[in-house]
Design an enzyme around this catalytic site. Structure first.
Site, PDB file in Angstrom:
ATOM      1  N   GLU A 332       0.926  -1.285   0.002  1.00  0.00           N
ATOM      2  CA  GLU A 332       0.064   0.044  -0.070  1.00  0.00           C
ATOM      3  C   GLU A 332       0.796   1.244   0.007  1.00  0.00           C
ATOM      4  O   GLU A 332       1.808   1.494   0.949  1.00  0.00           O
ATOM      5  CB  GLU A 332      -0.980  -0.050   1.254  1.00  0.00           C
ATOM      6  CG  GLU A 332      -2.056  -0.959   1.333  1.00  0.00           C
ATOM      7  CD  GLU A 332      -2.808  -0.906   2.634  1.00  0.00           C
ATOM      8  OE1 GLU A 332      -4.094  -1.315   2.404  1.00  0.00           O
ATOM      9  OE2 GLU A 332      -2.527  -0.130   3.451  1.00  0.00           O
ATOM     10  N   CYS A 333       0.631   2.202  -0.896  1.00  0.00           N
ATOM     11  CA  CYS A 333       1.402   3.481  -1.062  1.00  0.00           C
ATOM     12  C   CYS A 333       2.671   3.345  -0.896  1.00  0.00           C
ATOM     13  O   CYS A 333       3.457   2.682  -1.761  1.00  0.00           O
ATOM     14  CB  CYS A 333       0.759   4.450  -0.128  1.00  0.00           C
ATOM     15  SG  CYS A 333       1.147   6.057  -0.273  1.00  0.00           S
ATOM     16  N   GLY A 334       3.384   3.605   0.301  1.00  0.00           N
ATOM     17  CA  GLY A 334       4.662   3.362   0.511  1.00  0.00           C
ATOM     18  C   GLY A 334       5.268   2.153   0.132  1.00  0.00           C
ATOM     19  O   GLY A 334       6.538   1.769  -0.287  1.00  0.00           O
ATOM     20  N   MET A 337       5.035   1.460  -3.602  1.00  0.00           N
ATOM     21  CA  MET A 337       6.390   1.931  -4.178  1.00  0.00           C
ATOM     22  C   MET A 337       7.735   1.269  -3.963  1.00  0.00           C
ATOM     23  O   MET A 337       8.596   1.095  -4.939  1.00  0.00           O
ATOM     24  CB  MET A 337       6.648   3.479  -3.660  1.00  0.00           C
ATOM     25  CG  MET A 337       5.590   4.576  -4.088  1.00  0.00           C
ATOM     26  SD  MET A 337       5.861   6.312  -3.564  1.00  0.00           S
ATOM     27  CE  MET A 337       5.188   6.192  -1.982  1.00  0.00           C
ATOM     28  N   THR A 432      -1.218  -0.980  -4.042  1.00  0.00           N
ATOM     29  CA  THR A 432      -2.208   0.110  -4.479  1.00  0.00           C
ATOM     30  C   THR A 432      -1.921   1.456  -3.869  1.00  0.00           C
ATOM     31  O   THR A 432      -0.905   1.277  -2.855  1.00  0.00           O
ATOM     32  CB  THR A 432      -3.687   0.057  -3.858  1.00  0.00           C
ATOM     33  OG1 THR A 432      -3.529  -0.087  -2.367  1.00  0.00           O
ATOM     34  CG2 THR A 432      -4.157  -1.331  -4.349  1.00  0.00           C
TER      35      THR A 432
END
Length: 441
Positions: A332-334, A337, A432
């Site tokens: 998720e997010c970080g 990435m 995501t």
């Protein structure tokens, strides 16, 4: 069967806008009541990872998020059980009291006012009195007129310039029957470090216990704690059956360190309540997921602040890659990435990431992405079938440079407008940009 224990009465601490000092007031109240021997259960209105961690440090009880846009009323009612055994509930609002999105979600628009009406908690308004005197009364009166279903317990005046200034404001409030529950003079020493996106988190704040102790003493000296406690009202619990979020797997390898710290207590509690076991590991410590795990979950956090260390974590990358060959990995997010091919930091330097996905992201040109998200899965992800509708939120400053893999979901903002941050998938890896809050009904 014995009836459940009644929940303690509560208050919600809100304001006309962000930046008025409601977090400092909330933390000071939590510390002050705790020092007086009370058990106080904190809550946070809306999506937020940072403030609840400070709440937890101040109160000694885990703070829980309650979100009227993302959560149905029975879900909120079930989460209120965290207050069992406490003497008092203090919930911190988000933004301004009536601020939310334009279109209602599960129970409301995400406004603190929605939560106050749902739970029955009276509102304590923190008013920044800078540059005004008697006119501050209009703020309290205006909110009462705007939302007649609310109970305004009173106000805490913040950033009062002088005794004369305070007397003028109190005269205006008294003339219109508004209770003044506290008046705080300007004092920079208890201001918390900048919490924007949590760049200073509770666990990383130097001398946090000293800051909280001082905040508690400051609030005790300048607020009427007895009046505040007596202003609290019975917590209403909504009837119905609350659906728990299914765990992504039976044994969950969960990344947990300074780079991956954003996990919601209610999701972890859901997973554990359904028999899942959580196995923490630290990518920054060059650890990989436990070999006995059935799924790996990389939550949000700050990979950009630790990009060099993550790029150098060869053992973590090798073990994660091997894990993803046979078992699902989701970020998720970080975490998303960090699963990508590369991350460009604020100085323009590219760092190699895990490479499970082709995602390339950059912080070189910062652009805020903020808001609620409604997603419909185009493919299964751990614990959730294709077609599942999810509610979450996005808050980051990174930009997608490349997202070459298959999309994971159709994603919209709270107004129904499609957003390009669709998430992506490759093999058993998925991710995501939005942080999951719950399933849409």
């Amino acid at each position: 069967m014995l009836p459940p224990d009644p929940l303690p009465p509560g208050l919600i601490i809100s304001a006309a806008a962000s930046g008025t000092g409601k977090t400092t007031v909330t933390l000071g109240l939590l510390a002050a009541f705790r020092a007086a021997g009370l058990e106080v259960q904190p809550f946070k209105s809306g999506p937020d990872y940072i403030d609840p961690a400070f709440h937890t440090a101040a109160s000694g009880r885990v703070s829980v998020n309650l979100d009227t846009w993302a959560m149905p009323a029975p879900r909120i009612g079930a989460l209120l059980a965290a207050a069992t055994g406490a003497d008092l509930v203090l919930a911190e609002g988000s933004m301004g009291l009536c601020d939310g999105v334009a279109a209602a979600g599960e129970t409301g628009i995400g406004a603190s006012a929605d939560l106050a009406e749902l739970t029955g908690w009276p509102v304590v308004l923190v008013i920044d009195t800078s540059g005004q005197a008697q006119s501050a009364t209009a703020t309290a009166l205006g909110f009462q007129a705007m939302r007649p279903g609310l109970t305004i317990a009173g106000v805490v005046l913040n950033r009062v310039a002088s005794p004369r200034h305070e007397a003028l404001i109190r005269d205006g409030m008294a003339a219109h029957g508004v209770a003044v529950l506290g008046a705080l003079p300007r004092r920079a020493t208890i201001e918390l470090p900048e919490r924007h996106l949590g760049l200073v988190q509770a666990g990383e704040t130097a001398d946090l216990h000293c800051i909280l102790d001082e905040a508690g003493a400051f609030i005790t000296a300048h607020c009427d704690l007895d009046a505040l406690r007596h202003a609290a009202r019975t917590t209403r619990v909504q009837p119905g059956t609350a659906r728990r979020m299914p765990p992504p797997g039976q044994r969950i390898a969960l990344a947990q360190d300074a780079a991956f710290s954003f996990t919601y207590p209610h999701l972890l509690a859901d997973w554990r309540a359904q028999g899942a076991e959580i196995l923490p590991f630290s990518p920054l410590g060059d650890e990989g997921p436990d070999d006995s795990a059935t799924v790996c979950w990389l939550p949000g956090g700050y990979p950009e602040l630790h990009a060099g260390a993550l790029a150098a974590a060869e053992r973590f990358r090798a073990r994660l890659t091997a894990f993803a060959a046979t078992r699902p990995v989701h970020g998720e997010c970080g975490g998303y990435m960090a699963m990508g091919a590369g991350l460009v930091d604020a100085k323009g330097q590219r760092h190699r990431m895990a490479g499970l996905l082709g995602l390339e992201t950059s912080y070189e040109k910062r652009r805020m992405h903020l808001g609620y998200r409604l997603a419909r899965l185009e493919a299964a992800m751990p614990g959730m079938a294709k077609g599942t509708r999810l509610r979450g939120h996005e808050f980051h400053y990174s930009t997608i440079l490349a997202q070459p893999d298959m999309l994971l979901a159709q994603v919209e903002d709270a107004n129904g407008t499609a957003v390009p941050e669709t998430g992506s998938r490759r093999g058993l890896a998925s991710g995501t940009y939005f942080h999951l809050i719950g399933e849409a009904t």
